[in-house]
Design an enzyme around this catalytic site. Structure first.
Site, PDB file in Angstrom:
ATOM      1  CE1 TYR A 194       0.498   3.851   5.586  1.00  0.00           C
ATOM      2  CE2 TYR A 194      -0.446   1.530   4.517  1.00  0.00           C
ATOM      3  CZ  TYR A 194      -0.591   3.071   5.229  1.00  0.00           C
ATOM      4  OH  TYR A 194      -1.908   3.470   5.563  1.00  0.00           O
ATOM      5  NE  ARG A 219      -2.610  -6.186   2.582  1.00  0.00           N
ATOM      6  CZ  ARG A 219      -3.486  -5.166   3.141  1.00  0.00           C
ATOM      7  NH1 ARG A 219      -3.404  -4.795   4.452  1.00  0.00           N
ATOM      8  NH2 ARG A 219      -4.305  -4.229   2.231  1.00  0.00           N
ATOM      9  CD  GLU A 278      -2.464  -1.989   0.297  1.00  0.00           C
ATOM     10  OE1 GLU A 278      -1.504  -2.743   0.607  1.00  0.00           O
ATOM     11  OE2 GLU A 278      -3.626  -2.145   0.054  1.00  0.00           O
ATOM     12  CD  GLN A 304     -22.495   6.836   2.091  1.00  0.00           C
ATOM     13  OE1 GLN A 304     -22.865   6.178   1.206  1.00  0.00           O
ATOM     14  NE2 GLN A 304     -23.181   7.607   2.642  1.00  0.00           N
ATOM     15  CG  HIS A 334      -2.951   4.442   1.071  1.00  0.00           C
ATOM     16  ND1 HIS A 334      -3.754   3.705   1.094  1.00  0.00           N
ATOM     17  CD2 HIS A 334      -2.300   3.957   2.145  1.00  0.00           C
ATOM     18  CE1 HIS A 334      -4.267   2.663   2.041  1.00  0.00           C
ATOM     19  NE2 HIS A 334      -3.183   2.969   2.754  1.00  0.00           N
TER      20      HIS A 334
HETATM   21  P1  NAP Z   1     -27.812  17.053  -2.173  1.00  0.00           P
HETATM   22  O1  NAP Z   1     -26.620  16.388  -2.041  1.00  0.00           O
HETATM   23  O2  NAP Z   1     -28.382  18.069  -1.004  1.00  0.00           O
HETATM   24  O3  NAP Z   1     -27.810  17.952  -3.453  1.00  0.00           O
HETATM   25  C1  NAP Z   1     -28.677  18.777  -3.810  1.00  0.00           C
HETATM   26  C2  NAP Z   1     -28.305  19.627  -5.328  1.00  0.00           C
HETATM   27  O4  NAP Z   1     -29.133  20.479  -5.574  1.00  0.00           O
HETATM   28  C3  NAP Z   1     -27.113  20.331  -4.957  1.00  0.00           C
HETATM   29  O5  NAP Z   1     -26.072  20.335  -5.862  1.00  0.00           O
HETATM   30  C4  NAP Z   1     -27.801  21.866  -4.594  1.00  0.00           C
HETATM   31  O6  NAP Z   1     -26.749  22.669  -5.392  1.00  0.00           O
HETATM   32  C5  NAP Z   1     -29.033  21.499  -5.439  1.00  0.00           C
HETATM   33  N1  NAP Z   1     -30.142  22.542  -5.272  1.00  0.00           N
HETATM   34  C6  NAP Z   1     -30.614  22.603  -3.974  1.00  0.00           C
HETATM   35  N2  NAP Z   1     -31.705  23.473  -4.082  1.00  0.00           N
HETATM   36  C7  NAP Z   1     -31.829  23.703  -5.019  1.00  0.00           C
HETATM   37  C8  NAP Z   1     -32.819  24.510  -5.798  1.00  0.00           C
HETATM   38  N3  NAP Z   1     -33.906  25.235  -5.148  1.00  0.00           N
HETATM   39  N4  NAP Z   1     -32.784  24.732  -7.093  1.00  0.00           N
HETATM   40  C9  NAP Z   1     -31.997  24.217  -7.798  1.00  0.00           C
HETATM   41  N5  NAP Z   1     -31.007  23.457  -7.184  1.00  0.00           N
HETATM   42  C10 NAP Z   1     -31.125  23.243  -6.045  1.00  0.00           C
HETATM   43  O7  NAP Z   1     -29.064  16.260  -2.351  1.00  0.00           O
HETATM   44  P2  NAP Z   1     -29.185  14.845  -3.485  1.00  0.00           P
HETATM   45  O8  NAP Z   1     -28.220  14.934  -4.633  1.00  0.00           O
HETATM   46  O9  NAP Z   1     -30.496  15.044  -3.740  1.00  0.00           O
HETATM   47  O10 NAP Z   1     -28.443  13.804  -2.531  1.00  0.00           O
HETATM   48  C11 NAP Z   1     -29.470  13.259  -1.176  1.00  0.00           C
HETATM   49  C12 NAP Z   1     -28.310  12.641  -0.324  1.00  0.00           C
HETATM   50  O11 NAP Z   1     -28.256  11.384  -0.810  1.00  0.00           O
HETATM   51  C13 NAP Z   1     -26.841  13.371  -0.358  1.00  0.00           C
HETATM   52  O12 NAP Z   1     -27.019  14.080   0.801  1.00  0.00           O
HETATM   53  C14 NAP Z   1     -26.359  12.588  -0.372  1.00  0.00           C
HETATM   54  O13 NAP Z   1     -25.494  12.050   0.993  1.00  0.00           O
HETATM   55  C15 NAP Z   1     -26.954  10.977  -0.593  1.00  0.00           C
HETATM   56  N6  NAP Z   1     -26.222  10.546  -1.765  1.00  0.00           N
HETATM   57  C16 NAP Z   1     -25.077   9.997  -1.642  1.00  0.00           C
HETATM   58  C17 NAP Z   1     -24.422   9.619  -2.713  1.00  0.00           C
HETATM   59  C18 NAP Z   1     -22.864   9.041  -2.507  1.00  0.00           C
HETATM   60  O14 NAP Z   1     -22.423   8.635  -3.643  1.00  0.00           O
HETATM   61  N7  NAP Z   1     -22.433   8.776  -1.318  1.00  0.00           N
HETATM   62  C19 NAP Z   1     -25.312   9.293  -3.953  1.00  0.00           C
HETATM   63  C20 NAP Z   1     -26.332   9.677  -4.065  1.00  0.00           C
HETATM   64  C21 NAP Z   1     -26.847  10.348  -2.995  1.00  0.00           C
HETATM   65  P3  NAP Z   1     -26.880  24.335  -5.414  1.00  0.00           P
HETATM   66  O15 NAP Z   1     -27.749  24.354  -4.086  1.00  0.00           O
HETATM   67  O16 NAP Z   1     -25.397  24.750  -5.360  1.00  0.00           O
HETATM   68  O17 NAP Z   1     -27.551  24.618  -6.672  1.00  0.00           O
HETATM   69 FE1  SF4 Z   2     -17.643   0.568   5.264  1.00  0.00          FE
HETATM   70 FE2  SF4 Z   2     -20.137  -0.513   6.053  1.00  0.00          FE
HETATM   71 FE3  SF4 Z   2     -19.874   0.713   3.660  1.00  0.00          FE
HETATM   72 FE4  SF4 Z   2     -18.723  -1.708   4.010  1.00  0.00          FE
HETATM   73  S1  SF4 Z   2     -20.968  -1.064   3.975  1.00  0.00           S
HETATM   74  S2  SF4 Z   2     -18.098   0.216   2.877  1.00  0.00           S
HETATM   75  S3  SF4 Z   2     -18.141  -1.647   6.095  1.00  0.00           S
HETATM   76  S4  SF4 Z   2     -19.527   1.614   5.686  1.00  0.00           S
END
Ligand code: NAP
Ligand code: SF4
Length: 674
Positions: free
Chosen positions: A167, A215, A165, A340, A253
């Site tokens: 290290y 490893r 990795e 996450q 990494h």
């Molecule tokens: P979000 O992350 O809160 O993003 C919302 C987007 O909409 C932002 O880009 C925001 O940017 C825009 N927005 C907000 N208000 C707006 C308005 N009135 N008009 C136009 N644009 C607006 O929400 P999301 O994309 O719906 O995702 C929801 C949650 O799901 C997220 O918090 C995330 O954690 C989770 N999620 C995570 C992943 C991942 O890969 N980890 C994938 C999918 C979803 P601006 O305000 O700058 O325009």
């Molecule tokens: Fe990490 Fe749990 Fe997501 Fe697996 S499911 S990657 S252990 S948070």
């Protein structure tokens, strides 16, 4: 007869036998640094009870300069010794085996004390390392050997010497980081001197009847990384130096190739380990993206390795092995490789846990016990929050009815699983179904719960989730405008050019969905081509000379946001770069700091900044709204208006930045108190 004969076969090491071929790989939880060693001990004991063959601890520093950061958990003082003894005693009490990983970070250490073969700063630490002289190198070897001796004294069954990795030991192996001209640098024989010397001295320090795992980085995924020939040569020398087992390391990494993210195909690097099989006489472990007993069994029956290493799946489910032994792999909580709650927490200085299992590393904090009296509990909404609450309420011994107006459980996960690279969500939804059945939750799908129906339950949990936010853009009722639900749930047809409004998690997912044809996550050769990975026999470090060769995008996509910051900045710490790189490879355009002026036949009209400058029309077939969401609270409000007390969880409680991690955590914690 078991379904997993290869995985469950004992491994005889001569002086000791591992009860099966499953290793829990090293994970840094940040628990050691909090000083609560009872909690550390319980973390490992919980997994030992689940039947894993051997566990490896998170990386433990052999000295101050080798710690991954100042104050990182180590084993070089008497106080350290007492702490580690607590861990080994607790693991042995429940019949487990545990090896301690000795991790010297070298130039990866986030500390001004860091040392390395050459004074070359790493891209992942702000501190330039001090170049070691001959005495300095001898000190590191002596400290690592002494750390191994102490590990034995502290009761460990073995040590893993971390040589991959990127290290410290890995840094000596390649010219990328080793520019020395003395006997520790130059020719490969010199560059591999340190790892070999370390293993010899470790073996001398611990005696013969002690497990020494090395490893070894089998594919570096960096420029000027090792060739396969060098890997084989090193493996053979490490065996001669006294290691009992070789474990597989994949990628440094600093590599710009994802190695464990959810979009990496399952068992995507087992072929690398397989190349070494038959070239050494000691057992070889393979690793990365192995998350079910079926995948593990396939690898072992194919002869790609002697043993498998799974790390994050043991956060998701400590009973991975015992459930497989019982023929109930359907009940194993799946690791969806999202990072996450584990790696994103580790790198954020928080305690690692698991999105799927919030009890991980919280074994002494989040304890679900049987309630004194059984209650009837209604849960409305079968998304992650509702399911977690329902399962936990059953664990408390309550009678639980779970309502959802949809005809399937999983809520928003059923949209996420449509996205290429998020196939693991299918397994999570399947697991929800299996667990609800196993725990005899009364599931009423296709049922819109009303205030009247909920009358009579002792407790009501509202997990009705979210609905899309209305961005109120002039012209948004134009036929070319779609919502993300139309596309991901209702499979609306989408044209060849698209503007995506919103660059949050869903906007990024949507872009990925729109530009990708067949998912490379389901097709290993295609995935390797996309990320520029090749056989290390063909090119140093396994990096294809031509670089990444992704397929052409399926559509022309522009992703927009109003904030002037870099789009995707708030995505996961360890995965955001992958999403950004993947979209860049597919020529997705990003526009930040925009105002949405209107939508009409010509397309999406935007301008920039407060002064609404530089008007521009994005000509497109469709505009897709991914502008966040708001809580769906109608039922909660109606019940509260009737004077009822309800527990509101998940997106219904707080829509902002809602994700499955927060939903499952809250659902579990609320139900644990009922
Ligand atoms: P979000 O992350 O809160 O993003 C919302 C987007 O909409 C932002 O880009 C925001 O940017 C825009 N927005 C907000 N208000 C707006 C308005 N009135 N008009 C136009 N644009 C607006 O929400 P999301 O994309 O719906 O995702 C929801 C949650 O799901 C997220 O918090 C995330 O954690 C989770 N999620 C995570 C992943 C991942 O890969 N980890 C994938 C999918 C979803 P601006 O305000 O700058 O325009
Ligand atoms: Fe990490 Fe749990 Fe997501 Fe697996 S499911 S990657 S252990 S948070």
């Amino acid at each position: 007869m078991t379904d997993y004969p290869h995985m469950l076969k004992p491994l005889d090491l001569g002086f000791t036998t591992l009860k099966n071929r499953v290793l829990m790989g090293s994970m840094h939880t940040n628990l050691e640094e909090r000083g609560d060693w009872n909690r550390v001990a319980e973390f490992y004991a919980t997994r030992a009870r689940g039947g894993v063959g051997l566990m490896v601890t998170g990386g433990i520093a052999p000295n101050r300069e080798g710690g991954v950061f100042d104050g990182a958990g180590g084993l070089y003082t008497e106080e350290d010794m007492a702490h580690h003894k607590m861990v080994t005693d607790r693991v042995h009490e429940v019949g487990g085996k545990i090896a301690m990983q000795i991790l010297h970070a070298g130039r990866y250490a986030y500390s001004p004390a860091c040392v390395a073969p050459s004074p070359i700063k790493s891209p992942i630490s702000p501190f330039p390392p001090k170049e070691l002289d001959e005495d300095g190198i001898e000190k590191q070897i002596a400290d690592i050997a002494e750390c191994a001796r102490r590990a034995r004294e502290a009761g460990y069954d073995g040590v893993e010497v971390m040589g991959s990795e990127g290290y410290f030991l890995n840094q000596f192996l390649v010219t990328h980081t080793n520019k020395r001209t003395d006997r520790w640098g130059g020719a490969y024989e010199n560059r591999m001197r340190l790892p070999i010397e370390v293993v010899k001295r470790v073996r001398a320090a611990v005696g013969e009847d002690f497990i020494v795992i090395y490893r070894l980085s089998m594919i570096d995924l960096i420029p000027n990384g090792s060739t396969h020939e060098e890997v084989v040569q090193l493996a053979q020398e490490i065996e001669k130096a006294g290691a009992n087992i070789l474990n597989t390391g994949i990628g440094w990494h600093e590599a710009r190739v994802p190695t464990i993210a959810t979009s990496v195909p399952r068992a995507g690097f087992a072929w690398v380990t397989k190349k070494l099989m038959g070239k050494v006489g000691i057992p070889i472990i393979t690793s990365n993206r192995i998350n079910t007993p079926e995948v593990a069994e396939d690898i072992l029956s194919d002869g790609a390795a002697d043993m498998v290493s799974l790390a994050r799946p043991f956060l998701a489910d400590p009973d991975f092995v015992s459930k497989a032994e019982a023929g109930r792999s359907d009940l194993i909580a799946p690791c969806i490789a999202c990072n996450q709650a584990c790696l994103d927490h580790t790198f954020g200085g928080k305690i690692s846990s698991c999105l799927v299992n919030p009890k991980a590393a919280f074994e002494t904090e989040l304890v679900v016990t049987k309630a004194a009296a059984q209650k009837s509990v209604a849960v409305v909404g079968a998304g992650p929050a509702g399911v977690a609450a329902a399962l936990t309420a059953r664990d408390r011994g309550h009678a639980v009815t779970l309502f959802d107006r949809a005809d399937q459980v999983g809520g928003q996960l059923n949209m996420a699983k449509q996205v290429p690279g998020k196939e693991e969500f299918w397994g999570l939804v399947d697991w929800f179904e299996a667990m609800l059945k196993e725990k005899q939750v009364d599931v009423k799908l296709g049922t819109e719960a009303t205030a009247q129906m909920l009358d009579g339950f002792d407790e009501v949990i509202i997990a009705t989730g979210v609905r899309p936010r209305d961005p109120q853009i002039p012209g948004q009722d134009h036929p070319k405008v779609l919502g993300y639900v139309d596309v991901l749930r209702h499979k609306a047809e989408v044209g060849k050019s698209v503007a995506v409004i919103g660059a949050g998690g869903i906007g990024f997912d949507m872009a990925e969905f729109l530009v990708t044809g067949e998912s490379p996550t389901e097709n290993l050769p295609e995935w390797m081509k996309e990320w520029g990975v090749t056989d290390p026999e063909e090119a140093r470090g396994g990096l294809a000379p031509a670089g990444p060769q992704p397929d052409a995008p399926e559509r022309q996509v522009v992703v927009l946001q109003r904030k002037p910051e870099k789009p995707g900045k708030r995505l996961g710490k360890t995965t955001g770069w992958i999403h950004r790189a993947a979209l860049k490879m597919k020529q997705v355009q990003m526009k930040a700091g925009v105002n949405y002026e209107r939508i009409d036949d010509a397309g999406l009209h935007i301008s920039y900044g407060e002064a609404r400058e530089r008007p521009e029309v994005i000509a497109c077939d469709n505009v897709i709204l991914c502008s966040g969401q708001v809580s769906e609270r109608a039922l909660a409000d109606a019940l509260e208006a009737l004077g009822k007390t309800v527990h509101v969880i998940g997106g219904a409680d707080l829509a902002a930045e809602l994700d499955a991690k927060r939903a499952i955590d809250q659902g579990t914690r609320v139900a644990a108190t009922l």
